[in-house]
Scaffold this active site. Structure first.
Site, PDB file in Angstrom:
ATOM      1  N   GLU B 229       0.852  -1.184   0.000  1.00  0.00           N
ATOM      2  CA  GLU B 229       0.000   0.000   0.000  1.00  0.00           C
ATOM      3  C   GLU B 229       0.888   1.234   0.000  1.00  0.00           C
ATOM      4  OE1 GLU B 229      -2.207  -0.897   3.568  1.00  0.00           O
ATOM      5  OE2 GLU B 229      -0.864   0.276   4.835  1.00  0.00           O
ATOM      6  N   HIS B 267      -4.070   3.244   8.302  1.00  0.00           N
ATOM      7  CA  HIS B 267      -2.819   2.743   8.856  1.00  0.00           C
ATOM      8  C   HIS B 267      -1.840   3.885   9.111  1.00  0.00           C
ATOM      9  CE1 HIS B 267      -3.482  -1.445   6.855  1.00  0.00           C
ATOM     10  NE2 HIS B 267      -4.076  -1.359   8.029  1.00  0.00           N
TER      11      HIS B 267
END
Lengths: 396, 311
Positions: B229, B267
């Protein structure tokens, strides 16, 4: 959490980092008073936003009198300032920092930072200041000086001395640099920063070393150790939906599109946004309700989307691992009871109790479109948003 | 059988009496993981009981499962001495989680899985420093779903029933997106040798590179799926490493093509800083290293299966 320059300087000063003389002002009157209080013949009025590039964007104004200071503040306050780093909408200026004017001899760069790639903390110095360090790192990496900071011990005096010599700060400036770097490193560790950046670090004509600008970014994960900093998160920097999300411990980021997303898990939430884009649509937000979420949080999350006037469709994408999809469905229904959503809702539930969740939604009378995969959900949401747009156009 | 763990691995749970710890320790026990002890300071000498169930046990989630009586210890050192545990999973809340991890390192555990989310980055630097002195110890996480070797052992919070034993190694920075990809593989009739969530934080223990090496050496793994990511340069380093040292087929996906710069996307580690860490540049780097990258999150499973010549 990023802090405004004036907050950062307040904090750094407590750790013994020499900073500029100056004060924050929220009104033109306060700016004028600040000018008088500084007592010099000149000052600089600096817009307080959480982005760089202020100087070039007219956010830093030299002034010669209290009247000029008030005028500059009136010009800047309450309006968005657009810089190369803010995006087209700019950032609202809620305060200015009125700073004493200094005659500068040299500008340098100094920062303590978390080096993700190396999994370590470093102090970074550069003899060229006031420029973007990323640019220098890309074009002339040899100009960047690094000292690794041990997490238990901080910076050692020899490291600070080495840094000073390499930056050309010797003689009378050596002791000042060691003291400066030591204080900066202490602030970095004790405040749980991911970045404590002094850009530029300046040497004045009088031979003093000080932080002309300062940027502090505190690790959000460490806020439990710094309750005193929570109040420094200035409300006017936050989007209303983002503030609401934070209250419910949800992770929300506003985007420019018209399809609202509600997803469990950050990676899946990003992937869902990407999928919408691939299908020709545009996501209105990132919203992660968390891997192990519950009914109340889903209801709060759905409420945020239901209140978003920009939306033409809502996409709910839940991969129920630990979390049960029927509880997610109950959360959506609870939120829908409070405020009936005006737009079609595409729902993809997969995994734990997905069937029960879909049955609950199907029997609710809400305008719900079932999707049976991630791709299907995105396609249907994009189609629903397009037809909702047409329907609205027909109505007008 | 896959990497790092198998049905004989003896596992502790630090924070076994907390809400998440209790739930997942029981779930892992029912899966078949040998949960041999719990650690909760002050609760040493007590037991953590898992009631028997007539179904809901075993890797298939349908078998009967006997009751479990898991002893709780005050310290990791006590637990290791009494149970000969080799691994631990940590559910201790964030403010105390790094301390729990360092305690586990010092007690000599070989595998430490930190599930806890929200650990300060500087705390993780201290953990890393202790880990550097224990080359035999590997740490997975934090902020991760853990590790599973389907049919053998589950140390983590992932839903068991989407997995199937097989020969595809999965390593990912994400949780639910990994479940999505794993389910895509399983639905196609294939399975996983092991799935490792390395976590979404800026400072983690195990990296993509380390996981790639484990899968490369593992005779039960035939292909590797990597799910990345935005943020940091872990994918770029992995691309470089694949080019140099990995001979098995590798495929990838990178989440966050539509993520704006400067914003943390859930995150702690998922943030584009300046121009660095964008999904587009990661995809480009991975492709330049010869790694097929799925364009769509709906095609992650098929991309690795195609790379392996399975479909």
């Amino acid at each position: 959490m990023r802090l405004h320059e004036y907050r950062a300087k307040e904090l750094l000063c407590k750790y013994g980092v020499p900073v500029t003389e100056g004060m924050a002002a929220a009104t033109p009157e306060e700016a004028a008073a600040a000018f008088e209080k500084l007592g010099g013949t000149g000052a600089v009025v600096k817009a307080q936003i959480l982005a760089g590039g202020r100087g070039k964007a007219g956010g830093v104004r030299p002034v010669r009198s209290a009247v000029e200071a008030a005028r500059a503040a009136a010009d800047l306050l309450g309006k968005p300032l657009v810089t190369a780093q803010t995006g087209p909408g700019g950032q609202m200026v809620g305060r200015v920092y009125v700073q004493r004017e200094y005659d500068l001899e040299r500008e340098l760069y100094l920062a303590a930072a978390l080096d993700r790639s190396g999994a370590r903390a470093v102090m970074i110095g550069c003899a060229e200041g006031g420029v973007e360090i990323e640019d220098i790192a890309a074009r002339r990496p040899g100009k960047i000086i690094r000292e690794v900071l041990a997490p238990w011990a901080g910076i050692q005096p020899y490291q600070a001395r080495r840094l000073a010599f390499r930056l050309g700060l010797s003689g009378r400036l050596l002791a000042q640099t060691v003291q400066f770097a030591t204080a900066l490193a202490r602030a970095f560790f004790e405040l749980d920063c991911v970045l404590a950046e002094i850009n530029p670090l300046v040497v004045t004509k009088n031979g003093a070393l000080l932080a002309l600008d300062a940027k502090l970014e505190i690790d959000d994960n460490a806020m439990f150790r710094h309750p005193e900093l929570a109040s420094m998160s200035d409300q006017y920097d936050q989007d209303a939906a983002e503030a609401e999300a934070r209250k419910h411990d949800l992770s929300y980021v506003r985007l420019d599109g018209d399809i609202g997303c509600l997803v469990n898990g950050a990676g899946l939430a990003m992937a869902t946004m990407d999928m919408i884009k691939l299908c020709g649509g545009s996501p209105a937000n990132f919203l992660d309700v968390g891997g192990g979420t519950d009914r109340e949080r889903v209801a709060a999350a759905f409420g945020i989307l239901a209140a978003d006037a920009r939306l033409k469709a809502i996409l709910v994408n839940i991969f129920g691992g630990i979390v049960r999809c029927d509880l997610i469905a109950e959360g959506i229904l609870e939120a829908a009871r409070r405020a009936i959503p005006r737009v079609p809702i595409v729902v993809r539930l997969e995994g734990n109790s997905a069937g029960a969740g879909l049955d609950l939604l199907a029997g609710s009378g809400l305008d719900i479109i079932r999707a049976d995969s991630l791709a299907d959900a995105a396609r249907q949401a994009v189609a629903a948003a397009a037809s909702d747009g047409r329907a609205q156009a027909n109505r007008t | 059988m896959g990497i790092l763990i198998d049905r004989n691995t003896r596992v502790l749970c630090q924070g076994i009496t907390g809400k998440a710890g209790a739930f997942h320790a029981a779930a892992c026990y029912r899966y078949g993981t040998r949960i041999v002890g719990g650690v909760v300071p002050g609760k040493g000498g007590t037991f953590f009981d898992v009631p028997a169930c007539s179904s809901g046990g075993g890797p298939d989630g349908r078998s009967p499962c006997p009751p479990g009586r898991i002893p709780v210890f005050d310290t990791v050192e006590d637990a290791v001495r009494e149970t000969a545990a080799e691994a631990t999973m940590i559910f201790v809340p964030a403010p105390a989680a790094s301390d729990a991890a360092i305690e586990a390192v010092e007690a000599g555990l070989k595998l430490i899985v930190v599930i806890t989310e929200g650990i300060p980055a500087l705390d993780m630097l201290k953990v890393r420093e202790q880990l550097a002195r224990a080359p035999e110890t590997r740490l997975i996480g934090p902020n991760c779903p853990g590790i599973i070797v389907p049919g053998e052992c589950k140390i983590g919070i992932m839903p068991a029933d989407i997995h199937a034993p097989g020969d595809i190694g999965v390593v990912s920075r994400s949780g639910t997106l990994t479940y999505e990809a794993v389910a895509q593989i399983t639905r196609r009739g294939f399975g996983q040798s092991a799935c490792i969530g390395i976590g979404g934080d800026p400072i983690t223990g195990m990296s993509f590179v380390e996981a790639l090496d484990l899968f490369q050496e593992d005779q039960h793994t035939a292909g590797i799926l990597m799910i990345g990511e935005i943020g940091g340069d872990a994918e770029e380093r992995a691309a470089e490493h694949v080019k140099r040292s990995i001979t098995k087929p590798v495929a990838a996906f990178v989440a966050g093509l539509t993520a704006p710069p400067g914003r943390r996307m859930g995150h702690a580690g998922a943030i584009i800083s300046g121009r660095a860490g964008t999904a587009a540049s990661k995809v480009e780097t991975l492709r330049a290293a010869g790694i097929p990258v799925a364009d769509s999150p709906a095609g992650i499973g098929d991309t690795i299966l195609r790379a392996m010549g399975r479909i």
